[in-house]
Every structure is written in structure tokens, then in C-alpha cells.
Scaffold this active site. Structure first.
Site, PDB file in Angstrom:
ATOM      1  CG  ASP A  34      15.475  68.499  88.070  1.00 51.91           C
ATOM      2  OD1 ASP A  34      15.090  68.297  86.900  1.00 51.91           O
ATOM      3  OD2 ASP A  34      15.895  67.572  88.809  1.00 51.91           O
ATOM      4  CB  ILE A  61       7.299  69.045  91.966  1.00 49.86           C
ATOM      5  CG1 ILE A  61       7.244  67.515  91.845  1.00 49.86           C
ATOM      6  CG2 ILE A  61       8.147  69.651  90.857  1.00 49.86           C
ATOM      7  CD1 ILE A  61       6.440  67.030  90.645  1.00 49.86           C
ATOM      8  CD  GLU A  85      11.615  58.829  90.186  1.00 51.53           C
ATOM      9  OE1 GLU A  85      12.171  58.042  89.401  1.00 51.53           O
ATOM     10  OE2 GLU A  85      12.259  59.555  90.965  1.00 51.53           O
ATOM     11  CB  THR A 140       3.311  59.469  78.704  1.00 54.74           C
ATOM     12  OG1 THR A 140       3.545  58.264  77.987  1.00 54.74           O
ATOM     13  CG2 THR A 140       2.617  59.083  79.999  1.00 54.74           C
ATOM     14  CG  ASP A 141       2.509  57.104  73.884  1.00 57.36           C
ATOM     15  OD1 ASP A 141       3.153  56.929  74.939  1.00 57.36           O
ATOM     16  OD2 ASP A 141       2.918  56.728  72.767  1.00 57.36           O
ATOM     17  CD  GLU A 142       4.863  54.508  78.529  1.00 57.14           C
ATOM     18  OE1 GLU A 142       4.773  53.738  79.481  1.00 57.14           O
ATOM     19  OE2 GLU A 142       5.953  54.860  78.045  1.00 57.14           O
ATOM     20  CE1 TYR A 165       6.246  57.873  83.479  1.00 66.96           C
ATOM     21  CE2 TYR A 165       5.503  56.528  81.640  1.00 66.96           C
ATOM     22  CZ  TYR A 165       5.951  57.741  82.140  1.00 66.96           C
ATOM     23  OH  TYR A 165       6.094  58.825  81.294  1.00 66.96           O
ATOM     24  CB  SER A 168       2.001  57.516  88.705  1.00 65.16           C
ATOM     25  OG  SER A 168       3.016  57.520  87.728  1.00 65.16           O
ATOM     26  CE  LYS A 169       3.607  61.773  83.023  1.00 64.73           C
ATOM     27  NZ  LYS A 169       4.296  63.023  83.416  1.00 64.73           N
ATOM     28  CE  LYS A 204      13.267  56.216  80.956  1.00 66.49           C
ATOM     29  NZ  LYS A 204      12.725  57.530  80.740  1.00 66.49           N
ATOM     30  CE1 TYR A 222      14.685  44.857  79.229  1.00 70.25           C
ATOM     31  CE2 TYR A 222      12.721  46.236  79.355  1.00 70.25           C
ATOM     32  CZ  TYR A 222      14.029  45.969  79.726  1.00 70.25           C
ATOM     33  OH  TYR A 222      14.676  46.810  80.598  1.00 70.25           O
TER      34      TYR A 222
HETATM   35  P1  NAD Z   1      13.703  62.171  82.934  1.00 69.27           P
HETATM   36  O1  NAD Z   1      13.580  61.007  83.849  1.00 69.27           O
HETATM   37  O2  NAD Z   1      14.851  62.240  81.985  1.00 69.27           O
HETATM   38  O3  NAD Z   1      13.760  63.530  83.795  1.00 69.27           O
HETATM   39  C1  NAD Z   1      12.914  63.741  84.882  1.00 69.27           C
HETATM   40  C2  NAD Z   1      13.440  64.955  85.663  1.00 69.27           C
HETATM   41  O4  NAD Z   1      12.543  65.205  86.762  1.00 69.27           O
HETATM   42  C3  NAD Z   1      14.831  64.768  86.260  1.00 69.27           C
HETATM   43  O5  NAD Z   1      15.618  65.906  86.028  1.00 69.27           O
HETATM   44  C4  NAD Z   1      14.569  64.568  87.743  1.00 69.27           C
HETATM   45  O6  NAD Z   1      15.641  65.025  88.575  1.00 69.27           O
HETATM   46  C5  NAD Z   1      13.322  65.427  87.933  1.00 69.27           C
HETATM   47  N1  NAD Z   1      12.526  65.025  89.108  1.00 69.27           N
HETATM   48  C6  NAD Z   1      12.148  63.768  89.450  1.00 69.27           C
HETATM   49  N2  NAD Z   1      11.439  63.800  90.594  1.00 69.27           N
HETATM   50  C7  NAD Z   1      11.348  65.119  90.969  1.00 69.27           C
HETATM   51  C8  NAD Z   1      10.722  65.786  92.046  1.00 69.27           C
HETATM   52  N3  NAD Z   1      10.051  65.126  92.982  1.00 69.27           N
HETATM   53  N4  NAD Z   1      10.820  67.140  92.104  1.00 69.27           N
HETATM   54  C9  NAD Z   1      11.512  67.819  91.165  1.00 69.27           C
HETATM   55  N5  NAD Z   1      12.127  67.222  90.122  1.00 69.27           N
HETATM   56  C10 NAD Z   1      12.043  65.893  90.025  1.00 69.27           C
HETATM   57  O7  NAD Z   1      12.329  62.266  82.185  1.00 69.27           O
HETATM   58  P2  NAD Z   1      11.997  62.700  80.668  1.00 69.27           P
HETATM   59  O8  NAD Z   1      12.171  61.541  79.796  1.00 69.27           O
HETATM   60  O9  NAD Z   1      12.694  63.977  80.368  1.00 69.27           O
HETATM   61  O10 NAD Z   1      10.429  62.977  80.795  1.00 69.27           O
HETATM   62  C11 NAD Z   1       9.953  64.264  81.155  1.00 69.27           C
HETATM   63  C12 NAD Z   1       8.431  64.214  81.216  1.00 69.27           C
HETATM   64  O11 NAD Z   1       7.911  63.830  79.961  1.00 69.27           O
HETATM   65  C13 NAD Z   1       7.899  63.205  82.233  1.00 69.27           C
HETATM   66  O12 NAD Z   1       6.781  63.796  82.871  1.00 69.27           O
HETATM   67  C14 NAD Z   1       7.485  62.024  81.385  1.00 69.27           C
HETATM   68  O13 NAD Z   1       6.421  61.337  81.993  1.00 69.27           O
HETATM   69  C15 NAD Z   1       7.060  62.716  80.111  1.00 69.27           C
HETATM   70  N6  NAD Z   1       7.199  61.924  78.875  1.00 69.27           N
HETATM   71  C16 NAD Z   1       8.388  61.316  78.570  1.00 69.27           C
HETATM   72  C17 NAD Z   1       8.519  60.633  77.365  1.00 69.27           C
HETATM   73  C18 NAD Z   1       9.831  59.997  76.957  1.00 69.27           C
HETATM   74  O14 NAD Z   1       9.894  59.337  75.916  1.00 69.27           O
HETATM   75  N7  NAD Z   1      10.913  60.178  77.711  1.00 69.27           N
HETATM   76  C19 NAD Z   1       7.435  60.547  76.489  1.00 69.27           C
HETATM   77  C20 NAD Z   1       6.231  61.178  76.841  1.00 69.27           C
HETATM   78  C21 NAD Z   1       6.137  61.867  78.030  1.00 69.27           C
HETATM   79  P1  TYD Z   2      11.899  52.529  77.351  1.00 68.37           P
HETATM   80  O1  TYD Z   2      12.980  53.290  76.682  1.00 68.37           O
HETATM   81  O2  TYD Z   2      12.089  52.094  78.779  1.00 68.37           O
HETATM   82  O3  TYD Z   2      10.559  53.393  77.185  1.00 68.37           O
HETATM   83  P2  TYD Z   2       9.004  52.977  77.495  1.00 68.37           P
HETATM   84  O4  TYD Z   2       8.982  51.773  78.355  1.00 68.37           O
HETATM   85  O5  TYD Z   2       8.497  54.185  78.199  1.00 68.37           O
HETATM   86  O6  TYD Z   2       8.369  52.767  76.156  1.00 68.37           O
HETATM   87  O7  TYD Z   2      11.601  51.219  76.525  1.00 68.37           O
HETATM   88  C1  TYD Z   2      11.235  51.281  75.159  1.00 68.37           C
HETATM   89  C2  TYD Z   2      10.924  49.887  74.708  1.00 68.37           C
HETATM   90  O8  TYD Z   2      12.133  49.125  74.698  1.00 68.37           O
HETATM   91  C3  TYD Z   2       9.978  49.143  75.624  1.00 68.37           C
HETATM   92  O9  TYD Z   2       9.105  48.320  74.841  1.00 68.37           O
HETATM   93  C4  TYD Z   2      10.883  48.263  76.479  1.00 68.37           C
HETATM   94  C5  TYD Z   2      12.040  47.973  75.540  1.00 68.37           C
HETATM   95  N1  TYD Z   2      13.365  47.806  76.173  1.00 68.37           N
HETATM   96  C6  TYD Z   2      14.177  46.712  75.845  1.00 68.37           C
HETATM   97  O10 TYD Z   2      13.775  45.835  75.045  1.00 68.37           O
HETATM   98  N2  TYD Z   2      15.405  46.606  76.414  1.00 68.37           N
HETATM   99  C7  TYD Z   2      15.878  47.542  77.312  1.00 68.37           C
HETATM  100  O11 TYD Z   2      17.012  47.383  77.835  1.00 68.37           O
HETATM  101  C8  TYD Z   2      15.041  48.653  77.632  1.00 68.37           C
HETATM  102  C9  TYD Z   2      15.508  49.707  78.607  1.00 68.37           C
HETATM  103  C10 TYD Z   2      13.805  48.776  77.027  1.00 68.37           C
END
Ligand code: NAD
Ligand code: TYD
Length: 378
Positions: A34, A61, A85, A140-142, A165, A168-169, A204, A222
Site C-alpha cells: 500500500d 503498485i 484512487e 465497481t458497478d460504476e 474514476y 479508469s476502473k 465518502k 448533492y
Molecule cells: P480506499 O480509497 O479506501 O483505499 C484505497 C487504498 O489504496 C488506500 O489504502 C491507498 O493508500 C491505496 N493506494 C492508492 N494508490 C495506491 C498506489 N498507487 N499503490 C499502492 N496503494 C495505493 O478505497 P476502497 O473504498 O477501500 O476501495 C477499494 C477498491 O474497491 C477500489 O479498487 C475501488 O475501486 C473498489 N470499490 C470500492 C467500492 C466502495 O464503495 N468503496 C465499491 C466497489 C468497488
Molecule cells: P460517494 O460516497 O462519493 O460514492 P460514489 O460516488 O462512488 O457512489 O457518494 C455516494 C453518493 O452520495 C453519490 O451519489 C454522491 C452523493 N454525495 C452527497 O450527496 N454528498 C456528499 O458529501 C458526498 C461525499 C456524496
């Protein structure tokens, strides 16, 4: 004994996953890589790193020497790539960083794994692979884009990302599939909906709302708050990834989602009501509030924790309207089902934040300036 390279496990989902597999299996070794960006925190996994079953390496990475070095040192069976990211708002401000980490980083991991795992060639010239190895991409579903009022994303829904985002995914997923198709590399992908739970970085939606309520700040929603996300408790996601890594079919994509669609406004209102209820029932929780208001009896007041805190703010650019996952494939193929009902998961999550304020302080201290502060001031 199975040896894992888990990237990005100082972040939200990766940390929960490492905790889950260390608790579930006694015969695993986990190497965490990480870069510790703003979203990665050593404190989140400090107790798990024992240098016997779990090791930590700070590194990027994208760095070929670092990743090659790890493959030279450890005989990995599985690579599970969480590193990314992950915040859409940040990707709107700085798209290139997302391209570097999420696309180039994924391709670097794939390539290092390919070179370490190749055993030889078959008659047609395709590589043959070390037995049992697996590269897993956490997606991700995005990548599917946005839905209207009806329908669900399935694994055959065309990829149609909108934000930097999700673009890129999507590109990363395409590289994973390109390595599958070109080299017959053993890969799998999971595409999950929005997660919530412990260690979720507090910029988030759900953890930001919790943090702002405790600090007595406005709650930014938002647009009109009608955007829909399909929320899944993080442990259920970790269970799905574990099943796919261990038992999923090579080369396949699995959608993971909780059938738990809620508008953002519903999420915010529910979070306000749950915090109010927990505070009303537990005087210790009331002491956590940073905004100190006293009632007529001199007791800490929680009357101000109500929907008046909600502030509708400028909409996110290109804001996807609705995400909703059809998880039939993973349910039929691997028996996965979401186990944590949202009403239970959200209480567990809020209680975790109330009891782990030191973690919130730690991850938001120092140079960190959250999106809320940047956009709306302290
Ligand atoms: P997060 O932002 O909480 O954590 C990301 C981690 O990656 C951090 O620890 C960061 O330090 C590390 N990182 C970033 N750039 C790096 C690099 N260049 N080299 C090594 N480490 C690096 O993210 P998360 O919410 O835990 O998401 C994890 C994965 O799951 C991501 O790939 C995201 O796209 C995917 N995902 C997230 C969600 C969600 O709801 N959070 C849903 C679906 C998929
Ligand atoms: P987020 O947690 O950033 O996840 P994602 O964009 O990956 O779905 O946002 C979840 C939803 O909440 C998204 O529709 C944007 C909205 N949002 C707000 O309305 N206010 C906020 O301050 C944030 C961070 C997100």
C-alpha cells in the site's frame, strides 16, 4: 498454505478483507502492498501486521521494481488488487492521477504476476501457468454507467463509464480481460455496488454524514438527493471476494450487490435518525458530540440533530443517477448472498464510528483537508 499479495489493504475494503481472511483461515500468509495515500492508514491494519502471517510493505503498485521484488521474495498464489484512487469527486479534479494508479498500476501488477507465474508454453504458444494461481481485480458497478428508474446491471450490461474514476476502473477491467484473452492468464473480476461499514474514509457519503453530525456541521446533499446507490455491508463484499478468489471460475466477472437501493436523501435522513436514537438511549454517546448544546436542565441536548442539518449543494458534475446490481450469477454459481440487512448494518456502522473516534481523528489529522472543508469551509 496460501500466500496472498493484497494491494490497497490500508484502505477501507482491503483492510476489512485482510481482517476477514486472517480470521477465517489459519493457513494463509498475507503480504500487503500500500502506498499510504490520504486514504490509506497504517493504524487501520497495525494490529493485523505480525510479520508471521501478515506483512506490510509501503509501496506503489505502479513501481515495477517494488512489485517484481515482492514476487521474487514470496511465492504468491493469489494477487487481490484493491489499490486505487477511489473517490469520484477527486477524479473530477485530478483525472490523471486516476489514470496512473488505476490503469497503469493494474497493468503493472498484471505484468509482474504474468512474468512470475508463467511456467512454459503450450502447442499454440499460449503461456502455461503455475497451478492454482489467480489474479483478482476488485472493480465497481460504476463501470456500467447509470440506470434510469428501472432495471439492473448484469455482467453482460455494456461498459459505459461516465466519470474519470469509472473510466479508469473500466480501463483496468479491460486490461484484466486482455491478459485473460491474450495470455490465458487466470483472472477474475468482481464488480460491487457501494460499500459501507467500519474504516470507511470519512469523505465518502455515510462516514462524512456521521462525522459532520458529531461536529454539528451541515450535511451536504448533492443536487436534489434523488440519486440512488445500492448499499452493501463491507463484510458481505469481502465474503464475495473470498469466494470468487478461491472458487470462482477463471476468466469470469461476478457482480456483487445487496439489493438495497436507497436515495442519498434517504441515507442521510436514516443516518440522522439512527444517531439521534442511539444518543437518546446512551448518555456516553452524547459525550462524543463536539457541538455542545445544553438543554434547560443543563444536560447535553440532541434536539438539534434533525433534518434541518441537511443542505442541498451544487450537484456533482456528470452525477450518475442510479446504480443497482443483479447478483444472480454469484448467487447461483457460488451460493453468495448478502447477509447483513441494511437496518442492522447501518446501526453497526454508526456504533463503530461512535466507538472509534480516535481512528477518525487519526485519519483526518495532519495535512489532510477533506472535500467538505475544501468546498464548504470548516
Ligand atoms: P480506499 O480509497 O479506501 O483505499 C484505497 C487504498 O489504496 C488506500 O489504502 C491507498 O493508500 C491505496 N493506494 C492508492 N494508490 C495506491 C498506489 N498507487 N499503490 C499502492 N496503494 C495505493 O478505497 P476502497 O473504498 O477501500 O476501495 C477499494 C477498491 O474497491 C477500489 O479498487 C475501488 O475501486 C473498489 N470499490 C470500492 C467500492 C466502495 O464503495 N468503496 C465499491 C466497489 C468497488
Ligand atoms: P460517494 O460516497 O462519493 O460514492 P460514489 O460516488 O462512488 O457512489 O457518494 C455516494 C453518493 O452520495 C453519490 O451519489 C454522491 C452523493 N454525495 C452527497 O450527496 N454528498 C456528499 O458529501 C458526498 C461525499 C456524496
Amino acid at each position: 498454505m496460501k500466500t496472498y499479495l493484497v494491494t490497497g489493504a490500508a484502505g477501507f475494503i482491503g483492510a476489512n478483507y485482510v481482517k476477514y481472511i486472517l480470521a477465517k483461515y489459519s493457513d494463509v500468509k498475507v503480504v500487503i502492498l500500500d502506498a499510504l495515500t490520504y486514504a490509506g492508514n497504517l493504524g487501520t491494519i497495525a494490529k493485523d501486521i505480525d510479520n508471521e502471517r501478515c506483512f506490510f510493505i509501503k509501496g506503489d503498485i505502479c513501481n515495477r521494481d517494488v512489485v517484481d521484488g515482492l514476487f521474487a521474495e514470496y511465492r504468491f498464489d493469489y494477487v487481490v488488487n484493491f489499490a486505487a484512487e477511489s473517490h469520484v469527486d477527486r477524479s473530477i479534479e485530478n483525472p490523471q492521477l486516476f489514470l496512473i494508479t488505476n490503469i497503469l498500476g493494474t497493468q503493472n501488477l498484471l505484468d509482474c504476476a504474468r512474468r512470475a507465474w508463467v511456467m512454459g508454453k503450450d502447442e499454440q504458444g499460449y503461456p502455461t501457468w503455475r497451478r492454482g494461481v489467480r489474479y483478482h481485480q476488485v472493480s465497481t458497478d460504476e463501470v456500467y454507467g447509470s440506470l434510469g428508474a428501472e432495471g439492473y446491471f448484469t455482467e453482460t450490461t455494456p461498459l459505459c463509464p461516465h466519470s474519470p474514476y469509472s473510466a479508469s476502473k473500466t480501463s483496468a477491467d479491460m486490461f484484466v480481460m486482455a491478459y485473460r484473452d491474450t495470455y490465458k492468464m487466470p483472472v477474475t473480476i468482481t464488480r460491487c455496488s457501494n460499500n459501507y461499514g467500519p474504516y470507511h474514509f470519512p469523505e465518502k457519503l455515510i462516514p462524512l454524514i456521521i462525522k459532520n453530525i458529531l461536529e454539528g456541521k451541515r450535511l451536504p446533499v448533492y443536487g436534489d438527493g434523488s440519486n440512488v446507490r445500492d448499499w452493501l455491508y463491507v463484510e458481505d463484499h469481502c465474503k464475495a471476494i473470498d469466494l470468487v478468489v478461491r472458487e470462482g471460475k477463471e476468466g469470469e466477472v461476478y457482480n456483487v450487490g445487496g439489493h438495497n437501493e436507497k436515495t442519498n436523501l434517504e441515507i442521510v435522513k436514516l443516518t440522522i435518525a439512527t444517531i439521534h436514537r442511539l444518543m437518546a438511549d446512551n448518555s456516553e454517546y452524547r459525550k462524543i458530540l463536539k457541538k455542545k448544546v445544553k438543554d434547560a436542565n443543563g444536560e447535553i441536548s440532541i434536539d438539534w440533530i434533525n433534518e434541518d442539518l441537511i443542505t442541498f449543494v451544487k450537484d456533482r458534475l456528470g452525477h450518475d443517477q442510479r446504480y443497482a446490481i443483479d447478483p444472480t450469477k454469484i448467487t447461483n454459481a457460488l451460493g453468495w448472498r448478502p447477509e447483513t440487512k441494511f437496518e442492522v448494518g447501518i446501526v453497526k456502522t454508526i456504533e463503530w464510528y461512535l466507538e472509534n473516534q480516535a481512528w477518525v481523528e487519526e485519519v483526518t489529522s495532519g495535512d489532510y483537508q477533506g472535500y467538505y472543508e475544501k468546498m464548504y469551509g470548516k
